[in-house]
Scaffold this active site. Structure first.
Site, PDB file in Angstrom:
ATOM      1  N   LYS A 182      45.845  -9.100  27.463  1.00 26.17           N
ATOM      2  CA  LYS A 182      44.967  -8.907  28.633  1.00 26.17           C
ATOM      3  C   LYS A 182      45.819  -8.775  29.912  1.00 26.17           C
ATOM      4  CE  LYS A 182      41.391 -11.174  26.087  1.00 26.17           C
ATOM      5  NZ  LYS A 182      40.090 -11.769  26.078  1.00 26.17           N
ATOM      6  N   GLU A 193      35.607  -6.412  27.378  1.00 30.86           N
ATOM      7  CA  GLU A 193      35.863  -6.578  28.818  1.00 30.86           C
ATOM      8  C   GLU A 193      35.882  -5.219  29.518  1.00 30.86           C
ATOM      9  OE1 GLU A 193      39.309  -9.103  28.380  1.00 30.86           O
ATOM     10  OE2 GLU A 193      37.987 -10.688  27.652  1.00 30.86           O
ATOM     11  N   GLU A 241      34.232  -8.283  17.623  1.00 25.73           N
ATOM     12  CA  GLU A 241      34.481  -9.356  18.582  1.00 25.73           C
ATOM     13  C   GLU A 241      33.170  -9.700  19.288  1.00 25.73           C
ATOM     14  OE1 GLU A 241      38.876  -9.519  19.955  1.00 25.73           O
ATOM     15  OE2 GLU A 241      37.807  -8.117  21.211  1.00 25.73           O
TER      16      GLU A 241
HETATM   17  P1  PGA Z   1      40.305 -14.700  22.670  1.00 23.00           P
HETATM   18  O1  PGA Z   1      40.195 -13.146  23.012  1.00 23.00           O
HETATM   19  O2  PGA Z   1      41.138 -14.835  21.406  1.00 23.00           O
HETATM   20  O3  PGA Z   1      40.975 -15.309  23.872  1.00 23.00           O
HETATM   21  O4  PGA Z   1      38.908 -15.204  22.449  1.00 23.00           O
HETATM   22  C1  PGA Z   1      40.051 -12.175  22.008  1.00 23.00           C
HETATM   23  C2  PGA Z   1      40.009 -10.786  22.602  1.00 23.00           C
HETATM   24  O5  PGA Z   1      39.445 -10.605  23.684  1.00 23.00           O
HETATM   25  O6  PGA Z   1      40.535  -9.805  22.015  1.00 23.00           O
END
Ligand code: PGA
Length: 268
Positions: free
Chosen positions: A13, A100, A170
């Site tokens: 990210k 996101e 996800e």
């Molecule tokens: P997370 O994020 O493992 O912090 O829950 C997963 C992702 O957004 O790919």
């Protein structure tokens, strides 16, 4: 047991400067050095740290991906990065339609489809992300939302492309919340995704195509819960956010992937 690829991908990210990326990438590369039966390991830094990560995994089996890309090769698109620019750096994977991006940056099922076509054209391995919000889950819409996202992503994509596409489930409510989706439920939804793909391509008469698409689970994956996830037949790997930011948490996830690779080899 499956002959599908096992993949452990770390989505960094908007974390890690170039210097931090160099440290983390070299720690991951050192951690897998000399190991056999590794899963495919993919580091996905922010754009500015991609080159630094690539330089620090050289000579190792670790691959580097991008978190997003535009679908055009160049042009007056301020702020965008093109597939040509990524492949020039040595990027081999790209995330497409991360929730996101959908939530905060106007990504739609239509633009996901454009990006997927561009990734295929430029020989980048796409990891297409799908998943429902909490509201959708609570309204009983999980399966229909995920099916719709998969169908829209794959619109006009030829059957042969299934050999390189990866899909990640996800659930939005599980991302960064510490609330992992129960392994049985993640397995069930991934089964729905595979059934959707099989259905979309049934006319090509090759049921193996859908069977061979690697499917990942993502959302609060950690060393303490990955083994349960990876023991499920439809879960071929993990897309990891938070726990990919430290080598001491990410390396055990790679180990869990390695265990799955070894288990599948012993059953051939
Ligand atoms: P997370 O994020 O493992 O912090 O829950 C997963 C992702 O957004 O790919």
């Amino acid at each position: 047991m499956t002959k599908r690829k096992t993949i452990i991908a770390g989505n960094w990210k908007m974390f890690k400067t170039r210097k931090e990326a160099a440290e983390l990438a070299s720690a991951v590369a050192a951690g897998v050095k000399g190991e056999k039966d590794l899963p495919e390991v993919v580091l996905i830094p922010p754009f500015t740290s991609i080159e630094s990560a690539i330089n620090n995994v050289k000579g190792s089996p670790v691959a580097v991906g991008a978190q997003n890309m535009d679908w055009r090769e160049n042009g007056a698109f301020t702020g965008e990065v093109s597939p040509v620019m990524l492949t020039e750096l040595g990027v081999t994977y790209v995330l497409i339609g991360h929730s996101e991006r959908r939530q905060f940056f106007g990504e739609t099922n239509g633009t996901v489809n454009n990006r997927l076509k561009a990734a295929l054209e430029h020989k980048l391995t796409p990891i297409v992300c799908v998943g429902e919000t909490l509201d959708e889950r609570e309204s009983g819409l999980t399966d229909s939302v995920v099916r719709r996202q998969v169908a829209a992503a794959l619109a006009d994509i030829p059957a042969e492309a299934l050999a390189v596409i990866v899909v990640a489930y996800e659930p939005v409510w599980a991302i960064g919340t510490g609330k992992v989706c129960e392994a049985d439920e993640a397995n069930r939804v991934l089964g729905q995704i595979r059934a959707t793909i099989a259905d979309l391509y049934k006319e090509c008469g090759n049921s193996e195509l859908a069977e061979n698409v690697p499917l990942l689970y993502g959302g609060s994956v950690k060393p303490s819960n990955i083994e349960e996830q990876m023991a499920k037949p439809e879960i071929d790997g993990a897309l990891v956010g938070g726990a990919s930011l430290k080598a001491e948490e990410f390396l055990p996830l790679i180990k869990a992937g390695q265990k799955r690779v070894k288990d599948s080899l012993s059953k051939v």
